[in-house]
Design an enzyme around this catalytic site. Structure first.
Site, PDB file in Angstrom:
ATOM      1  N   GLU A 443     -15.877 102.396 104.904  1.00  0.00           N
ATOM      2  CA  GLU A 443     -16.672 103.549 104.427  1.00  0.00           C
ATOM      3  C   GLU A 443     -15.845 104.680 104.196  1.00  0.00           C
ATOM      4  OE1 GLU A 443     -19.083 102.914 102.466  1.00  0.00           O
ATOM      5  OE2 GLU A 443     -18.595 104.936 102.261  1.00  0.00           O
TER       6      GLU A 443
HETATM    7  C1  LIG Z   1     -15.678  94.145 107.656  1.00  0.00           C
HETATM    8  C2  LIG Z   1     -15.664  95.221 106.331  1.00  0.00           C
HETATM    9  C3  LIG Z   1     -16.578  95.550 105.626  1.00  0.00           C
HETATM   10  C4  LIG Z   1     -16.390  96.236 104.271  1.00  0.00           C
HETATM   11  N1  LIG Z   1     -17.508  96.548 103.865  1.00  0.00           N
HETATM   12  C5  LIG Z   1     -17.491  96.970 102.493  1.00  0.00           C
HETATM   13  C6  LIG Z   1     -18.554  96.966 101.480  1.00  0.00           C
HETATM   14  O1  LIG Z   1     -19.699  96.793 101.696  1.00  0.00           O
HETATM   15  N2  LIG Z   1     -18.103  97.607 100.242  1.00  0.00           N
HETATM   16  C7  LIG Z   1     -16.937  97.923  99.968  1.00  0.00           C
HETATM   17  O2  LIG Z   1     -16.934  98.398  98.733  1.00  0.00           O
HETATM   18  N3  LIG Z   1     -16.069  97.932 100.504  1.00  0.00           N
HETATM   19  C8  LIG Z   1     -16.042  97.459 101.990  1.00  0.00           C
HETATM   20  N4  LIG Z   1     -14.827  97.484 102.951  1.00  0.00           N
HETATM   21  C9  LIG Z   1     -13.712  97.841 102.391  1.00  0.00           C
HETATM   22  C10 LIG Z   1     -13.096  99.087 103.257  1.00  0.00           C
HETATM   23  O3  LIG Z   1     -14.225 100.251 102.726  1.00  0.00           O
HETATM   24  C11 LIG Z   1     -11.961  99.345 102.937  1.00  0.00           C
HETATM   25  O4  LIG Z   1     -11.192  98.448 103.693  1.00  0.00           O
HETATM   26  C12 LIG Z   1     -11.592 100.729 103.414  1.00  0.00           C
HETATM   27  O5  LIG Z   1     -12.015 101.839 102.467  1.00  0.00           O
HETATM   28  C13 LIG Z   1      -9.966 100.810 103.298  1.00  0.00           C
HETATM   29  O6  LIG Z   1      -9.541 100.327 102.104  1.00  0.00           O
HETATM   30  P1  LIG Z   1      -8.074  99.079 102.120  1.00  0.00           P
HETATM   31  O7  LIG Z   1      -8.646  98.347 103.209  1.00  0.00           O
HETATM   32  O8  LIG Z   1      -7.916  99.003 100.911  1.00  0.00           O
HETATM   33  O9  LIG Z   1      -7.032 100.109 102.915  1.00  0.00           O
HETATM   34  P2  LIG Z   1      -5.851 101.058 102.042  1.00  0.00           P
HETATM   35  O10 LIG Z   1      -6.619 101.813 101.175  1.00  0.00           O
HETATM   36  O11 LIG Z   1      -4.998 100.258 101.382  1.00  0.00           O
HETATM   37  O12 LIG Z   1      -5.304 101.960 103.354  1.00  0.00           O
HETATM   38  C14 LIG Z   1      -4.283 101.672 104.166  1.00  0.00           C
HETATM   39  C15 LIG Z   1      -3.906 102.638 105.180  1.00  0.00           C
HETATM   40  O13 LIG Z   1      -3.490 103.789 104.303  1.00  0.00           O
HETATM   41  C16 LIG Z   1      -4.191 104.960 104.637  1.00  0.00           C
HETATM   42  N5  LIG Z   1      -4.302 105.710 103.508  1.00  0.00           N
HETATM   43  C17 LIG Z   1      -4.576 105.291 102.185  1.00  0.00           C
HETATM   44  N6  LIG Z   1      -4.526 106.497 101.306  1.00  0.00           N
HETATM   45  C18 LIG Z   1      -4.198 107.600 102.174  1.00  0.00           C
HETATM   46  C19 LIG Z   1      -3.939 108.760 101.878  1.00  0.00           C
HETATM   47  N7  LIG Z   1      -4.116 109.364 100.668  1.00  0.00           N
HETATM   48  N8  LIG Z   1      -3.793 109.546 103.052  1.00  0.00           N
HETATM   49  C20 LIG Z   1      -3.613 109.099 104.235  1.00  0.00           C
HETATM   50  N9  LIG Z   1      -3.816 107.804 104.542  1.00  0.00           N
HETATM   51  C21 LIG Z   1      -4.021 107.156 103.506  1.00  0.00           C
HETATM   52  C22 LIG Z   1      -5.794 104.408 105.147  1.00  0.00           C
HETATM   53  O14 LIG Z   1      -6.259 105.434 106.039  1.00  0.00           O
HETATM   54  C23 LIG Z   1      -5.184 103.319 105.681  1.00  0.00           C
HETATM   55  O15 LIG Z   1      -4.957 103.636 106.953  1.00  0.00           O
HETATM   56  C24 LIG Z   1     -15.166  96.530 104.062  1.00  0.00           C
HETATM   57  C25 LIG Z   1     -13.884  96.342 104.730  1.00  0.00           C
HETATM   58  C26 LIG Z   1     -14.154  95.452 105.819  1.00  0.00           C
HETATM   59  C27 LIG Z   1     -12.983  95.168 106.953  1.00  0.00           C
END
Ligand SMILES: Cc1cc2nc3c(=O)[nH]c(=O)nc-3n(C[C@H](O)[C@H](O)[C@H](O)COP(=O)(O)OP(=O)(O)OC[C@H]3O[C@@H](n4cnc5c(N)ncnc54)[C@H](O)[C@@H]3O)c2cc1C
Length: 598
Positions: A443
């Site tokens: 989220e």
């Molecule tokens: C169990 C689980 C359930 C989930 N449920 C849903 C769901 O129902 N629907 C859905 O759509 N998604 C869902 N997600 C996805 C979740 O919302 C994302 O994993 C999350 O938003 C982070 O995206 P990412 O994993 O691609 O990480 P990335 O976006 O690749 O981020 C990696 C790291 O970089 C940091 N980062 C990225 N951009 C910046 C910035 N501009 N400034 C500082 N730091 C930054 C992040 O904070 C993080 O620490 C779920 C994930 C999991 C693991």
């Protein structure tokens, strides 16, 4: 085996004694008749559902997990989940705060808030199936056409159908502008949608007849980036004109993620293979509609950690009273036993009180936020609606990130109270820690919440909303500033209230020179703001407790509340001094580190 007792007394304290929610409801015609007794009676039953129906499935659901049949693409949830969901639907719990126009019971959102806190304590993984539906319901309720609302909302209100939010793709999580899922317009006004989504919570399961996916995708002529994203309803089964279920749509589960916690919830890889959907809202304005769902989900995720903090605390407290190890530093306390219960040790108390202060402070914030949400939607006065919406938008990233960071810390501390027994599965504590971890990530990670708070919600409007919260703090300081008994709460709060203005202005100025300054300070800043908010609610709770004690009320609840407030201000709140100092260290120490990170 872990235990869980719904914290009804504390909920009642916050709702009726601190926030006086019934008085707030009197200005809203649809809730004017809702009194404290009605709310309490509903929540008592809700507590039974949480503790008796879904709590017993928490450990078994974690152990068994979900399974995918790769030929049919159907997911089987852990044993008992489906039956518990049937009980939930038959009990009318799904409809509690939904709109009566679509079959809802129309109770205030605060009732739903407390129901969900208890369900999250009892079983976070199970609770995510109905939880996601509420967000999808809210987005459709706000942005759906009449036809969409008539088709989907009654079944989502009853709980017969559940909802999901499909944003994330393998290459895009935080940066949704990179999204690739495509939506091609068809002659009949519908869209053919193709793409791959991952990590979709409750994305496939056997608990409901239909799953209503809210999917973000791009139109062929969409501008690049986030401004070219639209929102679509893509049901698992098509819905016929008479409301009955038709053929299977081209959206299915291609795999389930193996993950650290919330094993009972299906985290699905969703394949969208020419599925047919209808658009919600305007073309390329999908994020606007999705934000309704995301904001609901952000408050919901904060609530997940509030629930986990409470249940972890209850179990650690019971254990600390029972487990005997070593003698108290000030001499034996349980002389009839070979050692004292570990609750005599100061540091065990520090861990317990930390969890308690986080749970009770979080509850006050979560309940306050649900009243703001209610007013933002239902208050007859437009200005109240607007002000409430603004304040809620400031408090949403704080609720999401502060409660989930605190929740993970609290769950870990409660696990620590168990020593080695917290690390093994038998007591259920390690599951709370594992389950709590995701709340800081999904989220929008807590870093993203911090950037949202500092960048958009505070600096973005020159601190105007923060100043409004500051006015609430200022009014409390004026009211109680001369009350000596309140000095230990009011003085530090007043000081932080003054410091935060200068602190914010300083970051704002530095940010104008170099935007990385905002990014470098944001996480520390959110915790400072979190303590300002918690400090305000803890001071108000202490105020009520002192008033009751002065009036001769001997209920030990008030003494406990006062002691927890003292602990909070003495041991947790002072963290703000360190946080402001580390935030002031600025971006250079992070950005000039290429050699260190080479
Ligand atoms: C169990 C689980 C359930 C989930 N449920 C849903 C769901 O129902 N629907 C859905 O759509 N998604 C869902 N997600 C996805 C979740 O919302 C994302 O994993 C999350 O938003 C982070 O995206 P990412 O994993 O691609 O990480 P990335 O976006 O690749 O981020 C990696 C790291 O970089 C940091 N980062 C990225 N951009 C910046 C910035 N501009 N400034 C500082 N730091 C930054 C992040 O904070 C993080 O620490 C779920 C994930 C999991 C693991």
């Amino acid at each position: 085996m872990p235990v869980y007792n719904p914290p009804l007394r504390d909920m009642q304290f916050v709702m009726h004694e601190v926030l006086n929610v019934s008085a707030e409801f009197q200005s809203m015609p649809q809730h004017a008749e809702v009194d404290a007794e009605t709310i309490n009676a509903v929540l008592e039953e809700a507590g039974k559902f949480a503790s008796q129906v879904i709590f017993p499935l928490n450990i078994s659901g974690d152990t068994e997990g979900c399974t995918l049949d790769k030929t049919t693409h159907e997911v089987k949830t852990p044993t008992g989940f489906k039956a518990a969901y049937k009980t939930y639907v038959e009990g009318g719990w799904a409809a509690l705060s939904c709109d009566p126009a679509y079959g809802g019971q129309g109770l205030p959102l605060v009732v739903n808030q407390c129901l969900y806190e208890m369900m999250n304590s009892a079983n976070q993984a199970w609770t995510m199936y109905p939880g996601l539906t509420h967000g999808a319901y809210a987005a459709l309720h706000t942005y759906g056409t009449d036809a969409q609302k008539d088709t989907y909302l009654p079944k989502m209100t009853s709980g017969e159908w559940t909802g999901t939010m499909c944003l994330t793709e393998p290459h895009c999580g935080t940066d949704l502008g990179l999204m690739r899922t495509k939506a091609e317009p068809l002659a009949d006004g519908t869209y053919k949608i193709t793409g791959n989504k991952i990590f979709i919570s409750a994305g496939e399961h056997d608990m409901a007849d239909n799953i209503i996916h809210l999917v973000l995708a791009r139109l062929p002529d969409a501008p690049p980036g986030i401004k070219g994203v639209s929102l679509f309803i893509v049901p698992k089964f098509h819905v016929k004109a008479d409301g009955s279920l038709g053929e299977r749509n081209g959206i299915y589960c291609g795999g389930l993620e193996h993950k650290m916690g919330i094993h009972g919830n299906a985290t699905a890889q969703i394949v969208i293979d020419g599925a047919i959907g209808t658009m919600v809202g305007q073309p390329n304005k999908g994020m606007q509609a999705m934000f309704v769902m995301m904001n609901a989900a952000r408050l919901g995720v904060g609530n997940q950690s509030l629930g986990l903090t409470e249940v972890a605390y209850q179990n650690a407290l019971a254990y600390a009273k029972d487990r005997i190890q070593m003698r108290s530093l000030t001499g034996p306390k349980a002389k009839d036993k070979p050692a004292d219960p570990i609750i005599v040790h100061p540091d065990v108390r520090r861990m317990l009180l930390t969890a308690k202060a986080y749970a009770e402070g979080g509850r006050a914030l979560a309940i306050y936020s649900s009243v703001l949400l209610e007013k933002a939607h239902n208050h007859p006065d437009e200005k109240v609606r607007k002000d409430s919406d603004e304040m809620l938008s400031l408090l949403t990233p704080i609720t999401k990130a502060f409660l989930t960071d605190n929740g993970y810390n609290a769950a870990t501390m409660c696990q620590q109270v168990f020593g080695g027994h917290g690390y093994i599965k038998e007591w259920g504590m390690e599951q709370f820690v594992r389950d709590a971890r995701i709340n800081m990530i999904y989220e929008g990670t807590n870093t993203i919440q911090s950037l949202d708070l500092l960048g958009r919600k505070v600096l973005g409007n020159n601190g105007a909303t923060l100043k409004k919260f500051g006015k609430l703090v200022g009014a409390l300081v004026m009211e109680e500033g001369v009350n000596e008994k309140m000095a230990e709460f009011i003085n530090p709060l007043a000081v932080l209230g003054e410091q935060i203005t200068k602190f914010t202005t300083e970051i704002g100025f530095k940010g104008l020179q170099n935007a990385d300054e905002v990014g470098a300070a944001a996480v520390d800043y959110l915790r400072v703001a979190g303590h300002l908010v918690f400090g305000y609610f803890w001071a108000r709770m202490a105020q009520v407790a002192l008033r009751e004690i002065a009036a001769g009320n001997t209920d030990p609840f008030y003494v406990a509340k006062l002691q927890t407030a003292r602990f909070y201000f003495a041991k947790l709140f002072p963290e703000t001094a360190t946080l402001m100092r580390t935030a002031r260290a600025g971006s250079k120490v992070l950005m000039d580190t290429d050699a260190a990170l080479a």
